[in-house]
Design an enzyme around this catalytic site. Structure first.
Site, PDB file in Angstrom:
ATOM      1  N   TYR A 141       0.983  -0.804   0.020  1.00  0.00           N
ATOM      2  CA  TYR A 141      -0.253   0.180  -0.061  1.00  0.00           C
ATOM      3  C   TYR A 141       1.068   0.945  -0.057  1.00  0.00           C
ATOM      4  O   TYR A 141       0.527   2.224  -0.751  1.00  0.00           O
ATOM      5  CB  TYR A 141      -0.777   0.388   0.735  1.00  0.00           C
ATOM      6  CG  TYR A 141      -1.912  -0.509   1.003  1.00  0.00           C
ATOM      7  CD1 TYR A 141      -2.259  -2.013   0.411  1.00  0.00           C
ATOM      8  CD2 TYR A 141      -3.213   0.268   0.848  1.00  0.00           C
ATOM      9  CE1 TYR A 141      -3.481  -2.327   0.315  1.00  0.00           C
ATOM     10  CE2 TYR A 141      -4.743  -0.305   1.238  1.00  0.00           C
ATOM     11  CZ  TYR A 141      -4.493  -1.850   0.688  1.00  0.00           C
ATOM     12  OH  TYR A 141      -5.644  -2.916   0.997  1.00  0.00           O
ATOM     13  N   LYS A 192       3.342 -14.819   1.475  1.00  0.00           N
ATOM     14  CA  LYS A 192       3.476 -15.930   0.472  1.00  0.00           C
ATOM     15  C   LYS A 192       4.830 -16.057   0.263  1.00  0.00           C
ATOM     16  O   LYS A 192       5.505 -15.277  -0.413  1.00  0.00           O
ATOM     17  CB  LYS A 192       2.788 -15.231   0.005  1.00  0.00           C
ATOM     18  CG  LYS A 192       2.972 -15.389  -1.563  1.00  0.00           C
ATOM     19  CD  LYS A 192       1.961 -16.469  -1.855  1.00  0.00           C
ATOM     20  CE  LYS A 192       1.965 -17.451  -3.450  1.00  0.00           C
ATOM     21  NZ  LYS A 192       1.007 -18.878  -3.159  1.00  0.00           N
ATOM     22  N   ASP A 224      -2.831 -17.974  -0.008  1.00  0.00           N
ATOM     23  CA  ASP A 224      -3.286 -18.908  -0.938  1.00  0.00           C
ATOM     24  C   ASP A 224      -4.432 -19.645  -0.418  1.00  0.00           C
ATOM     25  O   ASP A 224      -5.964 -20.398   0.234  1.00  0.00           O
ATOM     26  CB  ASP A 224      -3.637 -19.301  -2.632  1.00  0.00           C
ATOM     27  CG  ASP A 224      -1.915 -19.637  -2.447  1.00  0.00           C
ATOM     28  OD1 ASP A 224      -1.839 -19.978  -0.823  1.00  0.00           O
ATOM     29  OD2 ASP A 224      -1.330 -20.162  -3.309  1.00  0.00           O
ATOM     30  N   ASP A 248      -6.733  -7.518   4.069  1.00  0.00           N
ATOM     31  CA  ASP A 248      -7.464  -6.289   3.587  1.00  0.00           C
ATOM     32  C   ASP A 248      -8.391  -7.146   2.471  1.00  0.00           C
ATOM     33  O   ASP A 248      -9.810  -7.377   2.928  1.00  0.00           O
ATOM     34  CB  ASP A 248      -7.172  -5.591   1.889  1.00  0.00           C
ATOM     35  CG  ASP A 248      -8.664  -4.548   1.560  1.00  0.00           C
ATOM     36  OD1 ASP A 248      -8.943  -4.585   2.161  1.00  0.00           O
ATOM     37  OD2 ASP A 248      -8.565  -4.695   0.050  1.00  0.00           O
ATOM     38  N   ASP A 252     -12.486  -9.574   3.721  1.00  0.00           N
ATOM     39  CA  ASP A 252     -13.423  -9.477   3.092  1.00  0.00           C
ATOM     40  C   ASP A 252     -13.936 -10.588   3.394  1.00  0.00           C
ATOM     41  O   ASP A 252     -14.856 -10.966   3.555  1.00  0.00           O
ATOM     42  CB  ASP A 252     -13.869  -8.811   2.463  1.00  0.00           C
ATOM     43  CG  ASP A 252     -13.503  -6.948   1.612  1.00  0.00           C
ATOM     44  OD1 ASP A 252     -13.645  -6.277   2.833  1.00  0.00           O
ATOM     45  OD2 ASP A 252     -14.211  -6.354   0.898  1.00  0.00           O
TER      46      ASP A 252
HETATM   47  C1  IPM Z   1     -10.436  -1.411   3.629  1.00  0.00           C
HETATM   48  C2  IPM Z   1     -10.848  -0.622   2.618  1.00  0.00           C
HETATM   49  C3  IPM Z   1      -9.245   0.370   2.404  1.00  0.00           C
HETATM   50  C4  IPM Z   1      -8.285  -0.559   2.442  1.00  0.00           C
HETATM   51  C5  IPM Z   1      -9.978   1.279   0.595  1.00  0.00           C
HETATM   52  C6  IPM Z   1     -10.613   2.140   1.542  1.00  0.00           C
HETATM   53  C7  IPM Z   1      -8.605   2.020   1.283  1.00  0.00           C
HETATM   54  O1  IPM Z   1     -10.827  -1.546   1.547  1.00  0.00           O
HETATM   55  O2  IPM Z   1     -10.320  -0.639   5.064  1.00  0.00           O
HETATM   56  O3  IPM Z   1      -9.998  -2.284   4.105  1.00  0.00           O
HETATM   57  O4  IPM Z   1      -7.922  -0.886   1.198  1.00  0.00           O
HETATM   58  O5  IPM Z   1      -7.677  -0.968   3.068  1.00  0.00           O
HETATM   59 MN    MN Z   2     -10.887  -3.083   2.147  1.00  0.00          MN
END
Ligand code: IPM
Ligand code: MN
Length: 367
Positions: A141, A192, A224, A248, A252
Site C-alpha cells: 500500500y 506468501k 492462497d 485487506d 472481507d
Molecule cells: C479497507 C478498505 C481500504 C483499504 C480502502 C478504502 C483504502 O478497503 O479498509 O479495508 O484497502 O484498506
Molecule cells: Mn478492504
C-alpha cells in the site's frame, strides 16, 4: 475528563450510520461516567467537494489531537475518475500513515441469531470468533517506487513495491502474539513466503518474535491456502496476523462468514506512548460507503456501533461497556429485528437505519 472524539462520517452511508453513532454517544454521556466532546469534520469525497482534497491539514491535526477517531466510510462513483492522489481513499490512507496506526484489528464474530444469514453451513460457522490483525501502514500500500509510467509509444507500466522492514514486522507480530496470549494462545501468520522475499522475511521475523512467547502455538500459512481454509473450516483459526494487502482481502472474506459486512467493526491502533497507557486510535466499520443504498435509511448501523464498542474497550478501558453494547445487539437480533442486509425470512422484523439506532438506545435504557 471529557474525551475528544473526531467523528468523520465521510461519504455515502457514512452519514447515516454516524447519526446513529451520535445517539449512542449521547446515551453514554448521560448514563456512564464517560463524557464525550464530538467534533464532526469532512473526509473523502465530502472533503474533495468542499476543499478539493480528501483530507485537509486542519482535519489531520484534529485527528492527531483527538482521543479517538470514529470514521464512517469513504468513496463513491462520483470521485472514481479523479487522479489517484486526489481520491477519497487517500484521505483514509493518509490518516493511517500519519498517525502511524499500524495495527488493524478486524474481528469476525458470528452472532447466534445470524447463523442462517451466512452463505455457509451452520455447523461451519456457529460460534465463530476470529481476530484478524492486519499490518496497516506499510507493505504494498505504501511501498516506493510506485506509479504509472509511459515506457514507449504504446506501452505503459504500472508498478508498486511490496516492502517490509524487519522492525515493522516485529511490532505487528508482537501485537499478534500479545492478543493471542489474551485469547486461545493460537496464532496463524499468513504470508506468501514461497514466492515473495518480503514475506520470507516476514516469516523469519515472526519466528524470531515467537521465541518471546513460548506458550503460543504458532503456525504459518500461505495466503492462497488461508483463503481456502477460511471458507472450508474457519474455526481452525483464532488469531491471524498478516500483511496489509493480504489482511485487506482476507478480512472481507472472513466478514462474509459472519453473514454480513454490515456487522463488522474494526480498530486501528498506534504505538503506546512511552510511559503512558495512551495510543492513537481510529475506529471504523469494515464495510464501505455503499453508494447504492446511501440516503435510503437501509444501511446497517451495527458495525459502526460495534466500532464504538471497540473504542470504549481499547481507548477508554471500558470492556464492560463494549460487552454491554454487544449484549444489547444480541438481544435485538434474538428478538428478530433486522436491517435489510441481514433480513432472511418473514418471521423477522425489518428496521431502517435510524430505527435500529433507536432500538439500541431503547435496549440500553432497559439494561
Ligand atoms: C479497507 C478498505 C481500504 C483499504 C480502502 C478504502 C483504502 O478497503 O479498509 O479495508 O484497502 O484498506
Ligand atoms: Mn478492504
Amino acid at each position: 475528563m471529557k474525551k475528544n472524539i473526531l467523528l468523520l462520517p465521510g461519504d455515502g452511508i457514512g452519514h447515516e450510520i454516524s447519526k446513529e453513532a451520535e445517539k449512542i454517544f449521547n446515551w453514554l454521556d448521560k448514563n456512564t461516567n464517560l463524557e464525550f466532546e464530538i467534533s464532526k469534520e469532512l473526509i473523502g469525497g465530502a472533503s474533495i467537494d468542499e476543499y478539493g482534497e480528501p483530507i485537509t491539514n486542519k482535519v489531520l491535526n484534529l485527528a492527531k489531537k483527538s482521543d479517538a477517531i470514529l470514521l464512517g466510510a469513504v468513496g463513491g462513483p462520483k470521485w472514481e475518475k479523479l487522479d489517484f492522489i486526489k481520491r477519497p481513499e487517500r484521505g483514509l490512507l493518509k490518516i493511517r500513515k500519519e498517525l502511524d496506526l499500524f495495527a488493524n484489528f478486524r474481528p469476525a464474530i458470528v452472532f447466534d441469531a445470524l447463523v442462517s444469514a451466512s452463505s455457509l453451513k451452520e455447523e461451519i460457522i456457529s460460534d465463530l470468533d476470529i481476530m484478524i490483525i492486519r499490518e496497516l501502514t506499510s507493505g504494498i500500500y505504501f511501498g516506493e517506487p510506485r506509479g504509472i509510467e509511459k515506457i514507449s509509444e504504446n506501452i505503459k507500466k504500472g508498478f508498486n513495491t511490496l516492502v517490509y522492514h524487519s522492525d515493522e514486522i516485529e511490532r505487528i507480530a508482537t501485537v499478534g502474539f500479545e492478543i493471542a496470549m489474551k485469547r486461545n494462545k493460537k496464532l496463524c501468520s499468513i504470508d506468501k513466503a514461497n514466492v515473495l522475499e518480503s514475506t520470507e522475511l516476514w516469516r523469519d521475523v515472526v519466528n524470531d518474535v515467537s521465541k518471546k512467547f513460548p506458550e503460543i502455538h504458532l503456525t504459518h500459512m500461505y495466503v492462497d491456502n488461508a483463503a481456502m481454509q477460511l471458507v472450508r473450516n474457519p474455526k481452525q483459526f483464532d488469531v491471524i496476523v498478516t500483511t496489509n494487502m493480504f489482511g485487506d482481502i482476507l478480512s472481507d472474506c472472513a466478514s462474509m462468514l459472519t453473514g454480513s459486512l454490515g456487522m463488522l467493526p474494526s480498530a486501528s491502533l498506534g504505538e503506546f506512548n512511552t510511559g503512558k497507557k495512551i495510543r492513537k486510535a481510529m475506529y471504523e466499520p469494515v464495510h464501505g460507503s455503499a453508494p447504492d443504498i446511501a440516503g435510503k435509511n437501509l444501511a446497517n448501523p451495527l458495525a459502526m456501533i460495534q466500532s464504538i464498542g471497540m473504542m470504549l474497550e481499547y481507548s477508554f478501558s471500558s470492556l464492560d461497556l463494549n460487552n454491554l453494547l454487544k449484549s444489547c445487539i444480541n438481544n435485538i437480533l434474538n428478538n428478530g429485528y433486522r436491517t435489510e442486509d441481514i433480513f432472511s425470512n418473514s418471521n423477522e422484523k425489518k428496521l431502517g437505519t435510524s430505527e435500529m439506532g433507536d432500538m439500541l438506545v431503547k435496549e440500553l435504557e432497559a439494561s
